[in-house]
Design a protein around this motif. Structure first.
Motif, PDB file in Angstrom:
ATOM      1  N   MET A  50      82.316  79.522  47.428  1.00 33.15           N
ATOM      2  CA  MET A  50      81.480  79.061  48.430  1.00 33.15           C
ATOM      3  C   MET A  50      80.510  78.213  48.035  1.00 33.15           C
ATOM      4  O   MET A  50      80.124  77.229  48.911  1.00 33.15           O
ATOM      5  CB  MET A  50      81.374  79.991  49.585  1.00 33.15           C
ATOM      6  CG  MET A  50      82.616  80.629  50.414  1.00 33.15           C
ATOM      7  SD  MET A  50      83.959  79.364  50.752  1.00 33.15           S
ATOM      8  CE  MET A  50      82.510  78.840  52.331  1.00 33.15           C
ATOM      9  N   THR A  51      79.610  79.046  47.110  1.00 32.07           N
ATOM     10  CA  THR A  51      78.341  78.231  46.757  1.00 32.07           C
ATOM     11  C   THR A  51      78.592  77.111  46.071  1.00 32.07           C
ATOM     12  O   THR A  51      77.738  75.959  46.380  1.00 32.07           O
ATOM     13  CB  THR A  51      77.706  79.222  45.654  1.00 32.07           C
ATOM     14  OG1 THR A  51      77.532  80.418  46.601  1.00 32.07           O
ATOM     15  CG2 THR A  51      76.324  78.855  45.504  1.00 32.07           C
ATOM     16  N   ILE A  52      79.827  76.984  45.182  1.00 35.77           N
ATOM     17  CA  ILE A  52      79.903  75.510  44.743  1.00 35.77           C
ATOM     18  C   ILE A  52      80.607  74.580  45.524  1.00 35.77           C
ATOM     19  O   ILE A  52      80.177  73.586  45.596  1.00 35.77           O
ATOM     20  CB  ILE A  52      81.295  75.686  43.343  1.00 35.77           C
ATOM     21  CG1 ILE A  52      80.762  76.688  42.354  1.00 35.77           C
ATOM     22  CG2 ILE A  52      81.872  74.437  43.173  1.00 35.77           C
ATOM     23  CD1 ILE A  52      81.690  77.270  41.494  1.00 35.77           C
ATOM     24  N   ALA A  53      81.131  74.951  46.795  1.00 38.10           N
ATOM     25  CA  ALA A  53      81.860  73.938  47.552  1.00 38.10           C
ATOM     26  C   ALA A  53      80.835  73.523  48.435  1.00 38.10           C
ATOM     27  O   ALA A  53      80.584  72.404  48.674  1.00 38.10           O
ATOM     28  CB  ALA A  53      82.961  74.645  48.538  1.00 38.10           C
ATOM     29  N   LEU A  54      79.596  74.507  49.041  1.00 35.92           N
ATOM     30  CA  LEU A  54      78.617  74.023  49.901  1.00 35.92           C
ATOM     31  C   LEU A  54      77.593  73.451  49.002  1.00 35.92           C
ATOM     32  O   LEU A  54      76.784  72.569  49.539  1.00 35.92           O
ATOM     33  CB  LEU A  54      78.030  75.448  50.282  1.00 35.92           C
ATOM     34  CG  LEU A  54      78.966  76.061  51.303  1.00 35.92           C
ATOM     35  CD1 LEU A  54      78.536  77.430  52.101  1.00 35.92           C
ATOM     36  CD2 LEU A  54      79.145  75.126  52.680  1.00 35.92           C
ATOM     37  N   ALA A  55      77.562  73.422  47.806  1.00 36.10           N
ATOM     38  CA  ALA A  55      76.493  72.630  47.027  1.00 36.10           C
ATOM     39  C   ALA A  55      76.985  71.288  46.842  1.00 36.10           C
ATOM     40  O   ALA A  55      76.379  70.293  46.796  1.00 36.10           O
ATOM     41  CB  ALA A  55      76.500  73.250  45.397  1.00 36.10           C
ATOM     42  N   ILE A  56      78.363  71.007  46.856  1.00 32.84           N
ATOM     43  CA  ILE A  56      79.038  69.916  46.703  1.00 32.84           C
ATOM     44  C   ILE A  56      78.871  69.158  47.947  1.00 32.84           C
ATOM     45  O   ILE A  56      78.447  67.952  48.030  1.00 32.84           O
ATOM     46  CB  ILE A  56      80.362  69.780  46.515  1.00 32.84           C
ATOM     47  CG1 ILE A  56      80.520  70.313  44.787  1.00 32.84           C
ATOM     48  CG2 ILE A  56      80.994  68.639  46.670  1.00 32.84           C
ATOM     49  CD1 ILE A  56      82.012  70.653  44.552  1.00 32.84           C
ATOM     50  N   TYR A  71      70.751  75.811  56.590  1.00 31.27           N
ATOM     51  CA  TYR A  71      72.146  76.360  57.145  1.00 31.27           C
ATOM     52  C   TYR A  71      73.340  76.571  56.091  1.00 31.27           C
ATOM     53  O   TYR A  71      73.980  77.404  56.102  1.00 31.27           O
ATOM     54  CB  TYR A  71      72.594  75.608  58.294  1.00 31.27           C
ATOM     55  CG  TYR A  71      73.431  74.228  58.197  1.00 31.27           C
ATOM     56  CD1 TYR A  71      74.696  74.380  58.345  1.00 31.27           C
ATOM     57  CD2 TYR A  71      72.641  73.082  57.978  1.00 31.27           C
ATOM     58  CE1 TYR A  71      75.386  73.240  57.994  1.00 31.27           C
ATOM     59  CE2 TYR A  71      73.437  71.986  57.818  1.00 31.27           C
ATOM     60  CZ  TYR A  71      74.721  72.083  57.709  1.00 31.27           C
ATOM     61  OH  TYR A  71      75.266  70.830  57.675  1.00 31.27           O
ATOM     62  N   LEU A  72      73.191  75.527  55.064  1.00 30.66           N
ATOM     63  CA  LEU A  72      74.470  75.772  54.043  1.00 30.66           C
ATOM     64  C   LEU A  72      74.080  76.720  53.294  1.00 30.66           C
ATOM     65  O   LEU A  72      74.943  77.726  52.796  1.00 30.66           O
ATOM     66  CB  LEU A  72      74.570  74.269  53.491  1.00 30.66           C
ATOM     67  CG  LEU A  72      75.152  73.175  53.934  1.00 30.66           C
ATOM     68  CD1 LEU A  72      75.156  71.947  53.283  1.00 30.66           C
ATOM     69  CD2 LEU A  72      76.564  73.455  54.634  1.00 30.66           C
ATOM     70  N   HIS A  73      72.837  76.962  52.676  1.00 32.06           N
ATOM     71  CA  HIS A  73      72.329  77.736  51.787  1.00 32.06           C
ATOM     72  C   HIS A  73      72.685  79.440  52.465  1.00 32.06           C
ATOM     73  O   HIS A  73      73.126  80.320  51.712  1.00 32.06           O
ATOM     74  CB  HIS A  73      70.955  77.683  51.509  1.00 32.06           C
ATOM     75  CG  HIS A  73      70.577  78.821  50.379  1.00 32.06           C
ATOM     76  ND1 HIS A  73      69.339  79.330  50.589  1.00 32.06           N
ATOM     77  CD2 HIS A  73      70.987  78.875  49.129  1.00 32.06           C
ATOM     78  CE1 HIS A  73      69.266  80.017  49.305  1.00 32.06           C
ATOM     79  NE2 HIS A  73      70.101  79.715  48.492  1.00 32.06           N
TER      80      HIS A  73
END
Length: 103
Positions: A50-56, A71-73
């Motif tokens: 999820m961290t990788i996906a949300l970083a993208i 909010y993404l973090h």
């Protein structure tokens, strides 16, 4: 220390998965790891995904780092909180002594 700024950390993250997957393999076969805690350790991989996906998403949608988009973090960190909570709950049960009634 400026020479460290030019190093891409991505390969280190990928390489760190190898010992973690080995740990999960061992933990799955071990009777000493509570099942709830094992699920917490497994969910740590979901946190990474999820961290990788949300970083993208943060980079593509906002042109910023994940840590700059609250909010993404926070969403990514929620997965870490969930996995950590399961690990704690799993191991918390080990501290309770079982009462054996032999009478």
């Amino acid at each position: 220390m400026n020479y460290l700024n030019g190093i891409d950390p991505s390969p280190f993250f990928v390489l760190s998965l190898i010992p973690y997957l080995a740990f999960l393999w061992w933990a799955q076969k071990s009777d000493s790891i509570p099942k709830v805690a094992l699920w917490g350790f497994r969910l740590t991989l979901l946190f990474v995904l999820m961290t990788i996906a949300l970083a993208i998403v943060a980079k593509v949608s906002y042109g910023a780092e994940l840590t700059d988009i609250d909010y993404l973090h926070g969403t990514a960190e929620a997965f870490l909180t969930l996995s950590d909570a399961l690990v704690v709950l799993g191991f918390a049960g080990l501290g309770k002594a079982e009462v054996v009634n032999n009478s």
